[in-house]
Motif scaffolding. Structure first.
Motif, PDB file in Angstrom:
ATOM      1  N   UNK A  70       0.822  -1.206   0.000  1.00  0.00           N
ATOM      2  CA  UNK A  70       0.000   0.000   0.000  1.00  0.00           C
ATOM      3  C   UNK A  70       0.858   1.258   0.000  1.00  0.00           C
ATOM      4  N   UNK A  71       1.977   1.235   0.707  1.00  0.00           N
ATOM      5  CA  UNK A  71       2.899   2.377   0.676  1.00  0.00           C
ATOM      6  C   UNK A  71       3.468   2.567  -0.728  1.00  0.00           C
ATOM      7  N   UNK A  72       3.782   1.458  -1.405  1.00  0.00           N
ATOM      8  CA  UNK A  72       4.297   1.536  -2.774  1.00  0.00           C
ATOM      9  C   UNK A  72       3.218   2.076  -3.715  1.00  0.00           C
ATOM     10  N   UNK A  73       1.972   1.673  -3.504  1.00  0.00           N
ATOM     11  CA  UNK A  73       0.866   2.175  -4.329  1.00  0.00           C
ATOM     12  C   UNK A  73       0.697   3.679  -4.135  1.00  0.00           C
ATOM     13  N   UNK A  74       0.720   4.114  -2.875  1.00  0.00           N
ATOM     14  CA  UNK A  74       0.584   5.543  -2.582  1.00  0.00           C
ATOM     15  C   UNK A  74       1.705   6.333  -3.238  1.00  0.00           C
ATOM     16  N   UNK A  75       2.935   5.835  -3.139  1.00  0.00           N
ATOM     17  CA  UNK A  75       4.079   6.522  -3.743  1.00  0.00           C
ATOM     18  C   UNK A  75       3.933   6.585  -5.261  1.00  0.00           C
ATOM     19  N   UNK A  76       3.461   5.501  -5.873  1.00  0.00           N
ATOM     20  CA  UNK A  76       3.272   5.486  -7.331  1.00  0.00           C
ATOM     21  C   UNK A  76       2.202   6.485  -7.748  1.00  0.00           C
ATOM     22  N   UNK A  77       1.117   6.554  -6.993  1.00  0.00           N
ATOM     23  CA  UNK A  77       0.049   7.502  -7.317  1.00  0.00           C
ATOM     24  C   UNK A  77       0.535   8.938  -7.160  1.00  0.00           C
ATOM     25  N   UNK A  78       1.311   9.201  -6.127  1.00  0.00           N
ATOM     26  CA  UNK A  78       1.856  10.543  -5.918  1.00  0.00           C
ATOM     27  C   UNK A  78       2.834  10.921  -7.022  1.00  0.00           C
ATOM     28  N   UNK A  79       3.560   9.938  -7.541  1.00  0.00           N
ATOM     29  CA  UNK A  79       4.544  10.200  -8.591  1.00  0.00           C
ATOM     30  C   UNK A  79       3.886  10.333  -9.963  1.00  0.00           C
ATOM     31  N   UNK A  80       2.571  10.125 -10.028  1.00  0.00           N
ATOM     32  CA  UNK A  80       1.860  10.274 -11.296  1.00  0.00           C
ATOM     33  C   UNK A  80       1.958   9.058 -12.195  1.00  0.00           C
ATOM     34  N   UNK A  81       2.021   7.867 -11.624  1.00  0.00           N
ATOM     35  CA  UNK A  81       2.109   6.641 -12.407  1.00  0.00           C
ATOM     36  C   UNK A  81       0.996   6.584 -13.456  1.00  0.00           C
ATOM     37  N   UNK A  82       1.356   6.236 -14.699  1.00  0.00           N
ATOM     38  CA  UNK A  82       0.343   6.150 -15.751  1.00  0.00           C
ATOM     39  C   UNK A  82      -0.456   4.838 -15.712  1.00  0.00           C
ATOM     40  N   UNK A  83      -0.070   3.914 -14.837  1.00  0.00           N
ATOM     41  CA  UNK A  83      -0.763   2.627 -14.756  1.00  0.00           C
ATOM     42  C   UNK A  83      -2.207   2.814 -14.320  1.00  0.00           C
ATOM     43  N   UNK A  84      -3.092   1.996 -14.869  1.00  0.00           N
ATOM     44  CA  UNK A  84      -4.472   1.983 -14.376  1.00  0.00           C
ATOM     45  C   UNK A  84      -4.442   1.370 -12.985  1.00  0.00           C
ATOM     46  N   UNK A  85      -5.509   1.540 -12.231  1.00  0.00           N
ATOM     47  CA  UNK A  85      -5.558   0.947 -10.888  1.00  0.00           C
ATOM     48  C   UNK A  85      -5.450  -0.571 -10.964  1.00  0.00           C
ATOM     49  N   UNK A  95      -5.640   4.449   4.050  1.00  0.00           N
ATOM     50  CA  UNK A  95      -5.433   5.878   3.853  1.00  0.00           C
ATOM     51  C   UNK A  95      -6.712   6.708   3.930  1.00  0.00           C
ATOM     52  N   UNK A  96      -7.821   6.073   4.211  1.00  0.00           N
ATOM     53  CA  UNK A  96      -9.108   6.757   4.396  1.00  0.00           C
ATOM     54  C   UNK A  96      -9.590   7.478   3.139  1.00  0.00           C
ATOM     55  N   UNK A  97      -9.119   7.038   1.984  1.00  0.00           N
ATOM     56  CA  UNK A  97      -9.540   7.606   0.703  1.00  0.00           C
ATOM     57  C   UNK A  97      -9.278   6.539  -0.365  1.00  0.00           C
ATOM     58  N   UNK A  98     -10.074   6.523  -1.425  1.00  0.00           N
ATOM     59  CA  UNK A  98      -9.862   5.537  -2.483  1.00  0.00           C
ATOM     60  C   UNK A  98      -8.603   5.897  -3.281  1.00  0.00           C
ATOM     61  N   UNK A  99      -7.988   4.912  -3.938  1.00  0.00           N
ATOM     62  CA  UNK A  99      -6.797   5.228  -4.732  1.00  0.00           C
ATOM     63  C   UNK A  99      -7.098   6.190  -5.881  1.00  0.00           C
ATOM     64  N   UNK A 100      -8.279   6.099  -6.458  1.00  0.00           N
ATOM     65  CA  UNK A 100      -8.649   7.027  -7.533  1.00  0.00           C
ATOM     66  C   UNK A 100      -8.726   8.457  -7.032  1.00  0.00           C
ATOM     67  N   UNK A 101      -9.346   8.650  -5.870  1.00  0.00           N
ATOM     68  CA  UNK A 101      -9.436   9.995  -5.294  1.00  0.00           C
ATOM     69  C   UNK A 101      -8.054  10.491  -4.877  1.00  0.00           C
ATOM     70  N   UNK A 102      -7.232   9.588  -4.380  1.00  0.00           N
ATOM     71  CA  UNK A 102      -5.880   9.962  -3.983  1.00  0.00           C
ATOM     72  C   UNK A 102      -5.079  10.412  -5.208  1.00  0.00           C
ATOM     73  N   UNK A 103      -5.224   9.671  -6.312  1.00  0.00           N
ATOM     74  CA  UNK A 103      -4.536  10.032  -7.560  1.00  0.00           C
ATOM     75  C   UNK A 103      -4.980  11.419  -8.025  1.00  0.00           C
ATOM     76  N   UNK A 104      -6.289  11.675  -7.969  1.00  0.00           N
ATOM     77  CA  UNK A 104      -6.812  12.986  -8.389  1.00  0.00           C
ATOM     78  C   UNK A 104      -6.246  14.103  -7.522  1.00  0.00           C
ATOM     79  N   UNK A 105      -6.231  13.886  -6.205  1.00  0.00           N
ATOM     80  CA  UNK A 105      -5.702  14.905  -5.294  1.00  0.00           C
ATOM     81  C   UNK A 105      -4.210  15.123  -5.538  1.00  0.00           C
ATOM     82  N   UNK A 106      -3.477  14.039  -5.780  1.00  0.00           N
ATOM     83  CA  UNK A 106      -2.033  14.163  -6.026  1.00  0.00           C
ATOM     84  C   UNK A 106      -1.770  14.917  -7.324  1.00  0.00           C
ATOM     85  N   UNK A 107      -2.580  14.684  -8.352  1.00  0.00           N
ATOM     86  CA  UNK A 107      -2.361  15.391  -9.620  1.00  0.00           C
ATOM     87  C   UNK A 107      -2.740  16.864  -9.490  1.00  0.00           C
TER      88      UNK A 107
END
Length: 196
Positions: free
Chosen positions: A136-151, A174-186
């Motif tokens: 999950x930490x790796x997923x969060x880091x990838x989403x923050x880095x703007x990974x182009x991978x789909x969920x 993380x109390x938020x979905x990965x999609x919402x986290x990706x949107x917030x990070x972008x």
């Protein structure tokens, strides 16, 4: 704080996001790691910042609990600590296809029970919990880095067979979905204020 008013380097690195896992600073429990990650990368803004205040109190509770746990860590022999750390490194080496507990224990020369007990004492998590948190930490880091991978692709890369299991675990942690986290990070990457 240092006498000249600067923060210690390790604290500055954690606050700036350059230190990804606070467990690298000292042995901490899974609950403490999750709480600290939420504080460092809060998905909330505006009135929801009260969430952060509650997490600060939770963090303090975990820290006070660690004072009692430190004596347990000292009981483990140095060789046992080295083997547990080796197991941790082996788990982190391949998040997609990690060894099972039996294989991991055999690799480091401990019984599965002793390995799990050592991981629990040193990192506050069993092998399964530690692997889940690392993924999950790796997923969060990838989403923050703007990974182009789909969920779905990201979930598979991190060893999840089902994207729904990944989304559920991410939301719990993380109390938020990965999609919402990706949107917030972008939005943050483009200089927009979170929550607007």
């Amino acid at each position: 704080m240092l006498t000249d008013g600067r923060l210690p380097t390790v604290v500055s690195r954690a606050l700036s996001g350059k230190l990804d896992d606070l467990a690298e600073m000292a042995p901490i429990s899974g609950a403490l790691r999750a709480t600290s990650q939420l504080l460092l990368r809060s998905p909330y803004a505006g009135p929801m910042q009260r969430f952060e205040q509650a997490k600060v109190l939770e963090l303090l509770v975990h820290l006070f609990d660690r004072f009692h746990a430190q004596s347990d860590i000292k009981v483990m022999a140095t060789a046992g600590l080295a083997r547990v750390r080796l197991a941790r490194d082996r788990l982190l080496h391949d998040l997609q296809m990690p060894p099972n507990l039996q294989t991991l224990a055999l690799h480091v020369g401990l019984s599965p029970k002793r390995l799990n007990r050592g991981l629990q004492k040193l990192y506050g998590a069993t092998a399964f919990e530690f692997l889940r948190d690392a993924r999950l930490d790796a997923a969060r880091a990838a989403l923050e880095a703007g990974s182009p991978l789909t969920l779905k692709q990201l979930a598979w890369e991190l060893g999840y067979g089902q994207v729904t299991n990944f989304i559920t675990a991410f939301r719990r942690r993380f109390a938020v979905s990965p999609g919402a986290y990706r949107s917030a990070a972008s939005r943050d990457a483009w200089g927009y204020e979170s929550g607007q």
